[in-house]
Design an enzyme around this catalytic site. Structure first.
Site: not given
Ligand code: IVH
Length: 671
Positions: A35, A38-39, A117
């Protein structure tokens, strides 16, 4: 003054070094400078830029924090609409999705890419000539808000890229806040008497929309990228896009996998669902995408969702239930916390019959009433929360909840400091506070007096010989009465008295924590104990002196001074001192000095150790300058594993964290 070529070169080198350090720290979790260095780089750069302001470029690391408030967020149109995903909630629906894909692709071969997701906020980043020029939220999918300055505070987002070929492109991904950080943010909000966030996702969304960029910079936002588009590249597959993102130094999640068929997709989903609670960030499912872009094109999209992708959503962590009653709990310092007594409901593995409502402002804001049906949520390790009221199900004659005038336990009139959201019972002798203070004192993280549980404290209190925590050390005088009590025999009485005796060995910082001073948690106790060395020094210190300590703010200082002004507290301290408790930090013996193997290293303890209690191991580590964390992450240096170590050990292996057995640990201490 115009800059010499040397200055130009110096500035360029500093920018590169800082960008590289950010990449290594935030994206690779493998820092190679400390750190301090870096600083130093950042200061040098900022000094040079002060001298030559014409040389400040938008991609300079000094521009991550602008200090200027945002006036209004400009609307930006997305070049390609930001679609949403259709959801599937079980394997049958995944198979239906796969059947549709296979039908439309007329039996051509295809593969899937499975990603997590992330439960965050989708954003788009536009790079022009290698520089980040616009960062926007998804908005309605066609137009979003320009939050470039706020996104620039995220250090894993490159401000510029220096790839030779690709200069103009778009990156999309998710901004999120880690679970641990979310809990910390809410703790801080609570301390400051400010609004509590419902979950990490809302915190990230709220943060992105803040106009105070300094405040944004203080919130630990993270980013994972999952989409790349450039007219300069002839991309063949999604996989290739992810590889380019990685090359361009964007953070790409490491758990992404390729699946040859829907069965492999299912395996991935099952695996990730098991891992879900152990991840550092919230996810709500898996995203399955057809890999080849030519096939994505054939599949196309309907009603704003692509037919080449689907979200497999995990079982809901939300449920709807009825609020039977709203009652109030009284904390050890008199804080009144409203709690919802719920119609029991099964949610993600357990039955829930209570949810905290935090404070009366929250009840008012959400207009939660007795008899209402509410949506509740269970996130990570947190206590269930009431998200919202289902107003359609509300009875006509329902009335808004009214804040009680009096303490539910001692009937004293409640008070509310003007600058806080909490109500307090001001009666120091309120039975709830009396018992609460003692419970806190004996807690495992404080004096750790085993055997003195809540019900026993209540019995002793009713019998009249346990009215405050200093009475604990006089319990031996009541040995006969205790032994004569139903439930207690000679043996259990002896055990309690032994535990009381043992607690006298607890170090000063634990004693300080046990006193139960408002706003003084375990960490603050350690900082105060280390800086002042003794209770007498701390009692003698004024607010100003206390605030001078790094990490100690005026709120804490004020609370400490107020505590020691109170004669009742001083009297208690004197009794504890006479009983032999430690009110000074111990002088360190030779081998407890900072140990370079341990100094600044992050340890996680798991399983049962043979030679040490967990707290002892923690103390050994902390005495030598190390830190103990509760969960394994990429930042963990060592996992100290005893027998029957569970998921933390698995996680350490997955992250490639060094695992120590007890004898390795001993060697490390002695070195
Ligand atoms: S792809 C059409 N990949 O999910 C493609 N989305 O319901 C859409 N999300 O608005 C995006 N993880 O906020 C994609 N690995 C991922 C994701 C992801 C989360 C969210 C994103 C999007 C929503 C779609």
């Amino acid at each position: 003054m115009s800059a010499s070529p040397d200055i130009l070169k110096k500035i360029r080198t500093l920018k590169e070094k800082i960008a590289d350090a950010d990449y290594r720290y935030y994206t690779l979790a493998d820092p190679d400078i400390d750190d301090f260095t870096y600083d130093k780089y950042l200061n040098e750069l900022s000094e040079l830029e002060k001298k030559y302001p014409e040389l400040i470029t938008p991609d300079s690391p000094t521009q991550r924090v602008s200090g200027k408030p945002t006036v209004n967020f400009r609307t930006v149109e997305h070049n390609i609409p930001m679609l949403s995903l259709s959801n599937s909630y079980n394997f049958e629906e995944l198979i239906e999705f796969d059947n549709r894909v296979s039908g439309l692709l007329e039996k051509r071969n295809y593969e899937y890419i499975c990603e997590l997701k992330f439960d965050g906020i989708a954003i788009s980043l536009i790079y022009s000539n290698g520089m980040l020029v616009t960062g926007a939220t998804r908005g309605d999918g066609f137009k979003g808000d320009d939050v470039t300055q706020n996104l620039k505070t995220i250090r894993s987002i490159p401000l510029s890229v220096n790839s030779g070929k690709i200069k103009n492109f778009e990156v999309r991904g998710e901004v999120f806040i880690c679970k641990d950080d979310f809990i910390k943010i809410n703790e801080e909000q609570e301390l400051k008497g400010e609004k509590i966030f419902a979950n990490a996702r809302n915190t990230a969304a709220g943060t992105l929309k803040l106009k105070n960029t300094d405040l944004v910079a203080s919130r630990p936002l993270n980013f994972f990228s999952y989409y790349f588009y450039s007219s300069e590249v002839d991309l063949k597959s999604h996989e290739e896009g992810l590889a380019i993102l990685k090359d361009l130094k964007f953070p790409v999640n490491g758990r992404t996998e390729k699946a040859k068929n829907i069965e492999e997709v299912k395996k991935f989903c099952d695996k990730i669902e098991l891992l879900r609670d152990d991840l550092e960030y919230e996810i709500d499912g898996v995203v399955v995408k057809v890999n080849l872009l030519s096939q994505q094109e054939i599949l196309g999209s309907v009603s704003r969702s692509p037919r080449w992708a689907v979200a497999y959503k995990f079982k809901a962590k939300e449920a709807v239930t009825k609020v039977n009653k709203i009652f109030c709990q009284v904390g050890r310092i008199g804080t009144i916390t409203p709690v919802a007594d719920l119609q029991p409901v099964f949610l993600a593995g357990s039955t829930i019959s209570r949810a905290t409502l935090h404070n009366f402002d929250e009840i008012k804001r959400k207009d939660i009433r007795e008899g209402d049906y509410v949506k509740i949520e269970k996130g990570g390790d947190v206590i269930p929360k009431v998200l919202e009221v289902i107003t359609e199900k509300r009875k006509k004659d329902s009335k808004p909840y009214k804040v009680p005038d009096n303490c539910p336990v001692c009937r004293t009139r409640l008070e509310k400091p003007e600058d806080e959201v909490y109500y307090y019972c001001p009666n120091y002798n309120c039975p709830a506070q009396v018992l609460g203070r003692i419970e806190h004192f004996v807690h495992r993280n404080a004096m750790d007096i085993e055997g003195l549980g809540t019900s026993i404290i209540e019995i002793f209190n009713q019998k009249g010989f346990l009215n405050n925590y200093s009475d604990i050390y006089d319990l031996y005088k009541h040995k006969k009465e205790i032994t004569d009590t139903e439930r207690f025999g000679e043996k259990s009485t002896d055990n309690i008295l032994k535990a009381v005796e043992l607690s006298k060995e607890k170090p000063f910082d634990k004693v300080l924590f046990a006193l139960g001073i408002r706003h003084i948690g375990e960490r603050t106790s350690k900082i105060l104990a280390k800086n002042f060395g003794s209770i007498d020094n701390l009692i003698a210190a004024g607010e100003e002196e206390i605030t001078k300590i790094h990490e100690i703010g005026p709120k804490i200082a004020e609370s400490v001074v107020k505590f020691f002004k109170d004669k009742k507290n001083l009297k208690n301290i004197e009794r504890l001192r006479k009983a032999g408790l430690k009110f000074e930090t111990e002088k360190k013996s030779g081998n407890e000095k900072i140990n370079e193997n341990i100094n600044n290293k992050i340890f996680v303890l798991t399983g049962t150790l043979e030679k040490y209690k967990r707290e002892e191991a923690q103390r050994i580590i902390e005495d030598r300058g190390g830190r103990v964390s509760s969960s394994v992450s990429k930042k963990t240096d060592y996992v100290l594993a005893g027998s029957e170590a569970g998921s933390k050990l698995e996680k350490a292996k997955a992250f490639g964290v060094k695992i120590l057995e007890e004898n390795d640990f001993e060697k490390l201490i002695k070195q």
